[in-house]
Design a protein around this motif. Structure first.
Motif, PDB file in Angstrom:
ATOM      1  N   ASN A   1      52.689  45.366 -55.660  1.00  0.00           N
ATOM      2  CA  ASN A   1      51.932  46.539 -56.082  1.00  0.00           C
ATOM      3  C   ASN A   1      52.262  47.762 -55.245  1.00  0.00           C
ATOM      4  O   ASN A   1      52.262  47.676 -54.014  1.00  0.00           O
TER       5      ASN A   1
ATOM      6  N   ILE B   1      44.373  44.789 -57.802  1.00  0.00           N
ATOM      7  CA  ILE B   1      45.608  45.125 -57.081  1.00  0.00           C
ATOM      8  C   ILE B   1      45.870  44.192 -55.904  1.00  0.00           C
ATOM      9  O   ILE B   1      46.995  43.780 -55.691  1.00  0.00           O
ATOM     10  N   SER B   2      44.827  43.848 -55.146  1.00  0.00           N
ATOM     11  CA  SER B   2      45.088  43.033 -53.961  1.00  0.00           C
ATOM     12  C   SER B   2      43.853  42.244 -53.545  1.00  0.00           C
ATOM     13  O   SER B   2      42.735  42.563 -53.955  1.00  0.00           O
TER      14      SER B   2
ATOM     15  N   SER C   1      49.618  40.275 -61.094  1.00  0.00           N
ATOM     16  CA  SER C   1      50.239  41.200 -60.121  1.00  0.00           C
ATOM     17  C   SER C   1      49.286  41.592 -59.001  1.00  0.00           C
ATOM     18  O   SER C   1      49.114  42.769 -58.696  1.00  0.00           O
TER      19      SER C   1
END
Ligand code: ADP
Ligand code: MG
Length: 311
Positions: free
Chosen positions: A20, A84-85, A115
């Motif tokens: 990302n 995202i994370s 992702s």
């Protein structure tokens, strides 16, 4: 031979690829660094799974890795945020390399599909406890909240209701003629990430179904200061759940059982035509407080609560 903390982190967690653009720095330093693009807000959530509370001792580690991440991504989905994370805090009674290999496999497979970068965590010894913090992006000011349902809104949900609850009953010994789908729903829930993002600008309020429809919808009602009436005949129930109800008479199971990880959301009648997400209309938001169930024309108050720790 058993690994100690640093070789363990090295072996299992430092080789992830970063995918990302928001991840400026991942695992290895004291903190990770995220860069948030203009026009977005960071949505942050955390969920813990404790052995013997959230999962059975001896549960399949690959499924646990999947489910731990899935339940966190589901919270992001409920806000309309794009994941995202994540960070991962593991408390382990001992270093069991085959357990860890399977757990990390389940976790990272799902992370890769959405992702999501694993950007940090913590590893400690103690009773088996698994915690994730998940971060996502949502366009500024547009996150889907619990507090914004309005009287007259239609209530929808994605997917089917009660299959994960049936999966739990099967784990506990209930005999189902077709157990596979229910067990999969219980063991490997799929977060409704795309659906959540597609509801931005269309849904008024949204929540994910983790603790049971009655309790979770109850949170929307409380925070929006409204009530609702659910239509029993409209509830999306699988054939396996219908058979369970016929067998046992336990009709309230799909309304109270948790772990479905579908989205429940409200949409004004005017905007319902713009709905692109596959979902079933299951009721209506009313100004009269409380939750009611219309069971073939007979309207009754529904006072069932979801699962609560310490109660
Ligand atoms: P500190 O002592 O500074 O908190 P640690 O020694 O605990 O750092 O961790 C070293 C690095 O490894 C950090 O970047 C941390 O985020 C990462 N890390 C530790 N455990 C995990 C884990 N279970 N999953 C992912 N990253 C981890
Ligand atoms: Mg640490």
């Amino acid at each position: 031979m058993s690994l100690s903390e640093f070789p363990l982190i090295q072996r299992f967690f430092t080789k992830q690829r970063i995918t990302n653009p928001t991840t400026r720095l991942g695992i290895g330093d004291d903190c990770a660094l995220l860069s948030i693009p203009d026009g977005f807000e960071l949505a942050v959530t955390t969920d813990t799974m404790v052995e013997n509370v959230h999962f059975f001792a001896g549960a399949d580690p690959e499924q646990l890795g999947h489910k731990l991440l899935a339940v966190n991504l589901s919270d992001l989905a409920a806000m309309g945020a794009k994941p995202i994370s994540v960070t991962l805090a593991l408390t382990l009674p001992k270093v069991d390399e085959s357990w860890l290999t399977a757990f990390v496999h389940g976790f990272l497979n799902l992370a890769e599909r959405y992702s999501v970068d694993l950007i940090g965590g913590d590893t400690t010894s103690g009773p088996l406890t698994l915690t994730v913090q998940a971060m996502g992006l949502v366009p500024k000011g547009r996150a889907l909240l619990r507090s914004t349902a309005q009287p007259g809104d239609f209530i929808y949900m994605t997917g089917c209701l009660g299959d994960a609850g049936l999966g739990l009953k099967i784990h506990q010994g209930y005999h189902s003629a077709h157990p596979e789908a229910a067990l999969t729903r219980f063991n490997r829930p799929e977060p409704a990430c795309e659906a959540g993002q597609a509801l931005i600008g269309i849904a008024h309020a949204c929540i994910d179904l983790s603790d049971g429809l009655a309790g979770d919808l109850g949170h929307i009602l409380e925070q929006s200061q409204v009530g609702a009436c659910l239509d029993w005949d409209a509830l999306p129930l699988s054939q396996a759940v219908r058979s369970y109800i016929n067998d046992t008479g336990d009709w309230s199971m799909p309304l109270t059982a948790g772990d479905d990880y579908e989205l429940c959301f409200t949409v004004s009648p005017e905007q319902a035509a713009q709905l692109t997400v596959a979902a079933t209309k299951i009721g209506i938001i009313e100004s009269q407080p409380g939750l009611r169930l219309n069971k073939s024309g007979n309207i009754q108050p529904l006072e069932v609560k979801g699962f609560e720790h310490f109660s």
